[in-house]
Write an enzyme that holds these catalytic residues in place. Structure first.
Site, PDB file in Angstrom:
ATOM      1  N   ASP A  27     -13.336  14.705  -5.647  1.00  0.00           N
ATOM      2  CA  ASP A  27     -13.370  15.943  -6.442  1.00  0.00           C
ATOM      3  C   ASP A  27     -14.616  15.881  -7.314  1.00  0.00           C
ATOM      4  O   ASP A  27     -15.451  14.986  -7.132  1.00  0.00           O
ATOM      5  CB  ASP A  27     -12.066  16.049  -7.274  1.00  0.00           C
ATOM      6  CG  ASP A  27     -11.658  17.490  -7.536  1.00  0.00           C
ATOM      7  OD1 ASP A  27     -12.541  18.280  -7.931  1.00  0.00           O
ATOM      8  OD2 ASP A  27     -10.476  17.829  -7.353  1.00  0.00           O
ATOM      9  N   ILE A  28     -14.735  16.797  -8.262  1.00  0.00           N
ATOM     10  CA  ILE A  28     -15.891  16.738  -9.162  1.00  0.00           C
ATOM     11  C   ILE A  28     -15.764  15.478 -10.028  1.00  0.00           C
ATOM     12  O   ILE A  28     -14.655  14.953 -10.222  1.00  0.00           O
ATOM     13  CB  ILE A  28     -16.026  18.020 -10.027  1.00  0.00           C
ATOM     14  CG1 ILE A  28     -14.783  18.213 -10.903  1.00  0.00           C
ATOM     15  CG2 ILE A  28     -16.272  19.233  -9.155  1.00  0.00           C
ATOM     16  CD1 ILE A  28     -14.942  19.302 -11.950  1.00  0.00           C
ATOM     17  N   PRO A  29     -16.913  14.966 -10.524  1.00  0.00           N
ATOM     18  CA  PRO A  29     -16.884  13.684 -11.240  1.00  0.00           C
ATOM     19  C   PRO A  29     -15.848  13.609 -12.358  1.00  0.00           C
ATOM     20  O   PRO A  29     -15.109  12.617 -12.474  1.00  0.00           O
ATOM     21  CB  PRO A  29     -18.311  13.565 -11.786  1.00  0.00           C
ATOM     22  CG  PRO A  29     -19.145  14.318 -10.798  1.00  0.00           C
ATOM     23  CD  PRO A  29     -18.300  15.470 -10.350  1.00  0.00           C
ATOM     24  N   ASN A  30     -15.746  14.659 -13.178  1.00  0.00           N
ATOM     25  CA  ASN A  30     -14.816  14.615 -14.310  1.00  0.00           C
ATOM     26  C   ASN A  30     -13.366  14.459 -13.833  1.00  0.00           C
ATOM     27  O   ASN A  30     -12.595  13.672 -14.395  1.00  0.00           O
ATOM     28  CB  ASN A  30     -14.978  15.893 -15.143  1.00  0.00           C
ATOM     29  CG  ASN A  30     -14.075  15.885 -16.351  1.00  0.00           C
ATOM     30  OD1 ASN A  30     -14.194  15.015 -17.215  1.00  0.00           O
ATOM     31  ND2 ASN A  30     -13.149  16.826 -16.403  1.00  0.00           N
ATOM     32  N   THR A  31     -13.002  15.197 -12.791  1.00  0.00           N
ATOM     33  CA  THR A  31     -11.617  15.146 -12.292  1.00  0.00           C
ATOM     34  C   THR A  31     -11.310  13.783 -11.688  1.00  0.00           C
ATOM     35  O   THR A  31     -10.232  13.216 -11.913  1.00  0.00           O
ATOM     36  CB  THR A  31     -11.407  16.273 -11.243  1.00  0.00           C
ATOM     37  OG1 THR A  31     -11.713  17.504 -11.871  1.00  0.00           O
ATOM     38  CG2 THR A  31      -9.986  16.296 -10.724  1.00  0.00           C
TER      39      THR A  31
ATOM     40  N   THR B 258     -12.159   6.630   9.835  1.00  0.00           N
ATOM     41  CA  THR B 258     -12.229   6.206  11.243  1.00  0.00           C
ATOM     42  C   THR B 258     -11.762   7.312  12.191  1.00  0.00           C
ATOM     43  O   THR B 258     -11.962   7.221  13.392  1.00  0.00           O
ATOM     44  CB  THR B 258     -11.418   4.927  11.492  1.00  0.00           C
ATOM     45  OG1 THR B 258     -10.151   5.092  10.886  1.00  0.00           O
ATOM     46  CG2 THR B 258     -12.105   3.699  10.962  1.00  0.00           C
TER      47      THR B 258
ATOM     48  N   LYS C 247      -7.095   8.302  -1.901  1.00  0.00           N
ATOM     49  CA  LYS C 247      -8.471   8.715  -1.550  1.00  0.00           C
ATOM     50  C   LYS C 247      -8.963   9.903  -2.375  1.00  0.00           C
ATOM     51  O   LYS C 247      -9.105  11.020  -1.881  1.00  0.00           O
ATOM     52  CB  LYS C 247      -8.563   9.030  -0.055  1.00  0.00           C
ATOM     53  CG  LYS C 247      -8.246   7.840   0.826  1.00  0.00           C
ATOM     54  CD  LYS C 247      -8.480   8.134   2.292  1.00  0.00           C
ATOM     55  CE  LYS C 247      -8.100   6.970   3.173  1.00  0.00           C
ATOM     56  NZ  LYS C 247      -6.640   6.726   3.254  1.00  0.00           N
TER      57      LYS C 247
ATOM     58  N   LYS D 298       0.849  -1.208   0.000  1.00  0.00           N
ATOM     59  CA  LYS D 298       0.000   0.000   0.000  1.00  0.00           C
ATOM     60  C   LYS D 298       0.877   1.248   0.000  1.00  0.00           C
ATOM     61  O   LYS D 298       1.656   1.472   0.929  1.00  0.00           O
ATOM     62  CB  LYS D 298      -0.922   0.023   1.227  1.00  0.00           C
ATOM     63  CG  LYS D 298      -1.819   1.270   1.254  1.00  0.00           C
ATOM     64  CD  LYS D 298      -2.904   1.170   2.321  1.00  0.00           C
ATOM     65  CE  LYS D 298      -2.486   1.676   3.665  1.00  0.00           C
ATOM     66  NZ  LYS D 298      -2.398   3.138   3.759  1.00  0.00           N
TER      67      LYS D 298
ATOM     68  N   GLY E 173       0.750  -2.582   8.934  1.00  0.00           N
ATOM     69  CA  GLY E 173       1.977  -1.804   8.814  1.00  0.00           C
ATOM     70  C   GLY E 173       2.958  -2.149   9.911  1.00  0.00           C
ATOM     71  O   GLY E 173       3.739  -3.099   9.827  1.00  0.00           O
ATOM     72  N   ARG E 174       2.874  -1.371  11.001  1.00  0.00           N
ATOM     73  CA  ARG E 174       3.901  -1.458  12.056  1.00  0.00           C
ATOM     74  C   ARG E 174       4.116  -2.820  12.694  1.00  0.00           C
ATOM     75  O   ARG E 174       5.268  -3.119  13.062  1.00  0.00           O
ATOM     76  CB  ARG E 174       3.618  -0.375  13.107  1.00  0.00           C
ATOM     77  CG  ARG E 174       3.916   1.014  12.582  1.00  0.00           C
ATOM     78  CD  ARG E 174       3.243   2.087  13.373  1.00  0.00           C
ATOM     79  NE  ARG E 174       1.786   2.012  13.241  1.00  0.00           N
ATOM     80  CZ  ARG E 174       0.932   2.822  13.853  1.00  0.00           C
ATOM     81  NH1 ARG E 174       1.390   3.772  14.651  1.00  0.00           N
ATOM     82  NH2 ARG E 174      -0.364   2.700  13.667  1.00  0.00           N
TER      83      ARG E 174
ATOM     84  N   ARG F 284      -4.266  -6.273  14.450  1.00  0.00           N
ATOM     85  CA  ARG F 284      -3.174  -6.475  15.387  1.00  0.00           C
ATOM     86  C   ARG F 284      -3.142  -7.923  15.859  1.00  0.00           C
ATOM     87  O   ARG F 284      -4.090  -8.392  16.509  1.00  0.00           O
ATOM     88  CB  ARG F 284      -3.328  -5.572  16.624  1.00  0.00           C
ATOM     89  CG  ARG F 284      -3.014  -4.109  16.379  1.00  0.00           C
ATOM     90  CD  ARG F 284      -1.557  -3.915  16.039  1.00  0.00           C
ATOM     91  NE  ARG F 284      -1.187  -2.535  15.744  1.00  0.00           N
ATOM     92  CZ  ARG F 284      -1.206  -1.959  14.526  1.00  0.00           C
ATOM     93  NH1 ARG F 284      -1.598  -2.629  13.465  1.00  0.00           N
ATOM     94  NH2 ARG F 284      -0.818  -0.711  14.373  1.00  0.00           N
TER      95      ARG F 284
ATOM     96  N   GLN G  67      -3.669   2.340  17.289  1.00  0.00           N
ATOM     97  CA  GLN G  67      -4.946   1.765  16.841  1.00  0.00           C
ATOM     98  C   GLN G  67      -5.823   1.515  18.073  1.00  0.00           C
ATOM     99  O   GLN G  67      -5.395   0.875  19.026  1.00  0.00           O
ATOM    100  CB  GLN G  67      -4.716   0.442  16.083  1.00  0.00           C
ATOM    101  CG  GLN G  67      -3.977   0.609  14.772  1.00  0.00           C
ATOM    102  CD  GLN G  67      -4.835   1.225  13.661  1.00  0.00           C
ATOM    103  OE1 GLN G  67      -5.961   1.650  13.890  1.00  0.00           O
ATOM    104  NE2 GLN G  67      -4.279   1.286  12.458  1.00  0.00           N
TER     105      GLN G  67
ATOM    106  N   ASP H  45      -3.251   4.377  -2.271  1.00  0.00           N
ATOM    107  CA  ASP H  45      -4.205   4.884  -1.276  1.00  0.00           C
ATOM    108  C   ASP H  45      -4.145   6.415  -1.227  1.00  0.00           C
ATOM    109  O   ASP H  45      -3.569   6.994  -0.307  1.00  0.00           O
ATOM    110  CB  ASP H  45      -3.879   4.264   0.089  1.00  0.00           C
ATOM    111  CG  ASP H  45      -4.943   4.597   1.132  1.00  0.00           C
ATOM    112  OD1 ASP H  45      -6.037   5.053   0.749  1.00  0.00           O
ATOM    113  OD2 ASP H  45      -4.672   4.386   2.322  1.00  0.00           O
TER     114      ASP H  45
END
Ligand code: C5P
Length: 248
Positions: free
Chosen positions: A72-76, A131, A69, A40, A222-223, A193, A202, A67
């Site tokens: 924005d507007i649909p076209n972008t 979250t 995320k 990721k 990750g960690r 975990r 977390q 990742d």
């Protein structure tokens, strides 16, 4: 075969490459490529190095979860989604709160790209409610009238109806989402975990085995791996725990 239907646990383990240091990122790639299914790459690394970082991982044969995320507007978003598909990533994230027009635009643009190129489309993973958003923030700052669980499910349904094929879900949400949306949505769960690992920051987490039993397709870790004395053996232990749950 899509990785999400693989019965090999390693395919379903995603390593969070949370660093801005390219040497460290390369070290994770070299050490852990044989032990995890997907890497990721998030906003930090991507903003530092751009698509070059994807090439580094992909030239070693690694699969990528981008990742960033998109919202924005649909076209972008449609254009950014097409660019992610053109980079050959396995999956990438988008915010569910952008509205169904944006969600549909993203889904249609990756499908059109995949058809044109004769390649499988990447899985678009929608983030419903971050979250980091508390019930209080949801109600009083974002002025959402539904409670957290209902809002998550409402957004997840909108995603599915708009052609989005995956979701990022917290450990607590997975069971409800799976029972509401059925088996065909890909669900990716962070906040994992193993019993032997430090929980770090977390607050809500499950063990790898429990996350698989709850219905997650992929686990993001990750960690517990990158911070372990022996990252390979930490990854291996997590894969073994996931495998036992998959085999049950
Ligand atoms: O080190 P750790 O296993 O906690 O890393 C989890 C990864 O999943 C991080 O990249 C974190 O940003 C991401 N994540 C998360 N919780 C969410 C969404 C993403 O921990 N709700």
């Amino acid at each position: 075969m899509p990785l999400s239907t693989s019965t090999i646990a390693r395919d379903r383990l995603i390593l969070a490459v949370d660093t801005a240091d390219i040497k460290e990122a390369r070290r994770y790639l070299d050490e852990l490529h044989a032990h995890v299914g997907v890497f990721k790459i998030g906003l930090q690394l991507f903003t530092h190095y751009g698509p070059e970082i994807l090439k580094i991982f992909q030239s070693a044969g690694a699969k990528i979860f981008l990742d960033c995320k998109f919202l924005d507007i649909p076209n972008t978003v449609a254009k950014a989604a097409e660019a992610a598909a053109a980079h050959g990533v396995e999956m990438f994230t988008i915010h569910a709160c952008g509205g169904t027009e944006m969600l549909m635009a993203a889904s249609q643009s990756v499908n059109a790209f995949a058809q044109k190129e004769g390649v499988p489309p990447p899985t678009i993973l929608a983030v419903t409610v971050l979250t980091s958003i508390s019930p209080d923030t949801l109600r009083n700052e974002l002025s959402v009238g539904l409670d957290m669980k209902d809002q998550v499910i409402k957004l997840a349904r909108q995603c599915k109806d708009s052609g989005i094929t995956g979701l990022v879900a917290s450990p607590e949400e997975v069971k409800a989402l799976r029972s509401e949306l059925g088996k065909d949505m890909v669900i990716v769960t962070p906040g994992v975990r193993p019993a032997w690992a430090d929980t770090n920051d977390q607050k809500r987490f499950t063990t790898p085995a429990q996350a698989i039993k709850n219905g997650s397709d992929y686990l993001v870790v990750g960690r517990p791996i990158t911070g372990a004395k022996e990252p390979r053996s930490a990854a291996q232990q997590i894969v073994e725990e996931m495998q036992s749950a998959l085999d049950e």
